[in-house]
Design a protein around this motif. Structure first.
Motif, short mmCIF file in Angstrom:
data_model
loop_
_atom_site.label_atom_id
_atom_site.label_comp_id
_atom_site.label_asym_id
_atom_site.label_seq_id
_atom_site.Cartn_x
_atom_site.Cartn_y
_atom_site.Cartn_z
N VAL A 27 0.84 -1.21 0.00
CA VAL A 27 0.00 0.00 0.00
C VAL A 27 0.87 1.25 0.00
O VAL A 27 0.67 2.17 -0.80
N ARG A 28 1.84 1.30 0.88
CA ARG A 28 2.69 2.50 0.98
C ARG A 28 3.52 2.71 -0.28
O ARG A 28 3.73 3.85 -0.69
N ALA A 29 3.96 1.63 -0.90
CA ALA A 29 4.74 1.76 -2.13
C ALA A 29 3.89 2.24 -3.31
O ALA A 29 4.43 2.73 -4.30
N SER A 30 2.57 2.13 -3.19
CA SER A 30 1.69 2.53 -4.30
C SER A 30 1.72 4.03 -4.55
O SER A 30 1.39 4.47 -5.65
N GLY A 31 2.05 4.81 -3.55
CA GLY A 31 2.04 6.26 -3.70
C GLY A 31 0.66 6.88 -3.52
O GLY A 31 0.53 8.11 -3.53
N LEU A 32 -0.36 6.07 -3.34
CA LEU A 32 -1.71 6.60 -3.11
C LEU A 32 -1.85 7.04 -1.66
O LEU A 32 -1.20 6.47 -0.77
N PRO A 33 -2.69 8.04 -1.39
CA PRO A 33 -2.94 8.43 -0.01
C PRO A 33 -3.45 7.23 0.79
O PRO A 33 -4.33 6.50 0.32
N ASN A 34 -2.89 7.03 1.98
CA ASN A 34 -3.29 5.87 2.78
C ASN A 34 -3.09 6.15 4.26
O ASN A 34 -2.37 7.07 4.64
N HIS A 35 -3.75 5.34 5.06
CA HIS A 35 -3.64 5.43 6.52
C HIS A 35 -3.85 4.03 7.08
O HIS A 35 -4.81 3.35 6.70
N THR A 36 -2.98 3.62 7.98
CA THR A 36 -3.12 2.32 8.63
C THR A 36 -3.34 2.53 10.11
O THR A 36 -2.63 3.32 10.74
N ASP A 37 -4.35 1.83 10.66
CA ASP A 37 -4.56 1.85 12.10
C ASP A 37 -4.58 0.41 12.61
O ASP A 37 -4.17 -0.50 11.88
N ALA A 38 -5.03 0.19 13.80
CA ALA A 38 -4.96 -1.14 14.42
C ALA A 38 -5.83 -2.18 13.72
O ALA A 38 -5.56 -3.38 13.83
N MET A 39 -6.84 -1.75 12.98
CA MET A 39 -7.79 -2.70 12.41
C MET A 39 -7.85 -2.69 10.88
O MET A 39 -8.15 -3.71 10.28
N PHE A 40 -7.61 -1.54 10.25
CA PHE A 40 -7.79 -1.42 8.81
C PHE A 40 -6.71 -0.53 8.20
O PHE A 40 -6.12 0.30 8.88
N THR A 41 -6.54 -0.68 6.91
CA THR A 41 -5.78 0.26 6.11
C THR A 41 -6.75 0.93 5.16
O THR A 41 -7.53 0.26 4.49
N SER A 42 -6.73 2.25 5.13
CA SER A 42 -7.57 3.01 4.21
C SER A 42 -6.71 3.53 3.08
O SER A 42 -5.56 3.91 3.29
#
Length: 98
Positions: A27-42
């Motif tokens: 996800v992070r390598a995709s370059g798209l805006p993202n956020h990871t928390d304890a349960m999900f990645t957005s």
């Protein structure tokens, strides 16, 4: 669109952090805006690019486990950009007025 997803290896024991980290790495390598928390990645972007990243994240976990659970929730709304931060900012603004 915004997608919140969780990908979990099944049958690998209780410690799934290493396999989940591989999905987050995709996800992070995709370059798209993202956020990871304890349960999900957005993840935010256009349909095809977001779904491609989700697919690759699932495949990264499947390399470590023969069975994978995927939970996915999507918000499709035309004309919205930066929804990952603007939606949270709106809620925070309402909280300040209480």
């Amino acid at each position: 669109m915004i997608v919140a997803f969780s990908v979990t290896p099944i049958g690998t024991g209780e410690d799934v952090g290493e396999a989940v980290a591989e999905a987050v790495r995709v996800v992070r390598a995709s370059g798209l805006p993202n956020h990871t928390d304890a349960m999900f990645t957005s993840l935010e972007g256009e349909w095809d690019e977001v779904m491609d990243v989700v697919k690759r994240a699932v495949e990264a976990v499947r390399e470590r486990a023969g069975r994978v659970s995927l939970v996915l929730k999507a918000d499709l709304r035309d004309g919205v950009t930066d929804g990952l931060t603007s939606k949270v900012a709106t809620v925070e603004r309402y909280l300040r007025t209480d």
